[in-house]
Write an enzyme that holds these catalytic residues in place. Structure first.
Site, mmCIF file in Angstrom:
data_model
loop_
_atom_site.group_PDB
_atom_site.id
_atom_site.type_symbol
_atom_site.label_atom_id
_atom_site.label_comp_id
_atom_site.label_asym_id
_atom_site.label_seq_id
_atom_site.Cartn_x
_atom_site.Cartn_y
_atom_site.Cartn_z
ATOM 1 N N ASP A 51 0.826 -1.205 0.000
ATOM 2 C CA ASP A 51 0.000 0.000 0.000
ATOM 3 C C ASP A 51 0.866 1.263 0.000
ATOM 4 O O ASP A 51 0.476 2.283 -0.562
ATOM 5 C CB ASP A 51 -0.986 0.009 1.174
ATOM 6 N N GLU A 213 -9.846 -3.138 -6.025
ATOM 7 C CA GLU A 213 -9.715 -3.171 -4.560
ATOM 8 C C GLU A 213 -9.814 -4.610 -4.046
ATOM 9 O O GLU A 213 -9.058 -5.005 -3.164
ATOM 10 C CB GLU A 213 -10.783 -2.291 -3.894
#
Ligand SMILES: Cc1ncc(CO)c(N)n1
Length: 224
Positions: A51, A213
């Site tokens: 991330d 996602e």
């Protein structure tokens, strides 16, 4: 496409129409395992490193959204987007601190497949042909998936490990929710004034984000 009700904004109508996909993105086994306290810490660390790389690319994406915003005749959304960019600066510092806490070596990380795919999608917004409406809607849903996912990890009845609470609060806080709601209002206003082609492209981008996602959470939990 049917807006799903006169007083409901377009984005809320999409969330209702694509509820299954939305829930797969926001109640993913990975984030649900954080809430249950059963999370595999190796997976959490993998998510953290990946991330961090994603957010660096997200900065460039947001810069492209800002540029599109500035080219509008009414650029009054500028402050909100600029505020978002400023908080990404804090976010990058947070990732570095968090990585040190978990002994994750950020310099040694290379992006996994789903992350690369997501980053390529973000890069596609550099194309000036992609409208502000599509870009701001994309920005809203990217932030909202994290907001909804992590807010669930700190809602009543959670068993989130103490050392992960800071992460969950970063995106799960009431302030972040308000920020997402202001993005949603902007997106709905743009969509209300957009051509049907632009609305269609924005809905496709919305669905693509949900897919990406889900892929990102899958990647974090299973190393693919
Ligand atoms: C993959 C992903 N989606 C959304 C956000 C929200 O900022 C993030 N940090 N990472």
């Amino acid at each position: 496409m049917d807006s799903g009700g006169a007083d409901k904004g377009t984005t809320a109508a999409w969330m209702a129409a694509h509820r299954g996909m939305y829930e797969r993105a926001t109640r993913h086994p990975f984030t649900v395992s954080i809430r249950d306290g059963t999370v595999d810490l190796a997976a959490f660390k993998r998510w953290l490193g990946q991330d961090y790389m994603f957010v660096r690319e997200f900065v460039a994406f947001l810069a492209s959204v800002l540029l599109k915003c500035c080219k509008q005749s009414d650029s009054s959304d500028m402050e909100i987007i600029l505020g978002g960019l400023a908080s990404l600066s804090d976010e990058l510092s947070w990732f570095k601190k968090e990585a040190a806490k978990w002994s994750v070596d950020l310099a040694g990380i290379s992006p996994l497949t789903s992350n690369t795919e997501y980053c390529r999608f973000l890069q596609s917004f550099n194309d000036p042909e992609i409208s502000y409406t599509v870009a701001i809607t994309t920005f809203w849903i990217i932030e909202t998936v994290y907001q909804d996912s992590f807010a669930f990890c700190i809602q009543d009845g959670h068993k989130t490990p103490l050392e992960l609470l800071g992460t969950c609060q970063r995106w799960g806080s009431p302030e972040f929710k308000q920020y997402c709601q202001s993005l949603q209002r902007i997106a709905d206003r743009c969509l209300a004034n957009a051509t049907s082609d632009a609305v269609k492209s924005a809905e496709e981008a919305f669905l693509r984000v949900l897919e990406l996602e889900i892929g990102f959470w899958d990647m974090s939990s299973s190393q693919s």
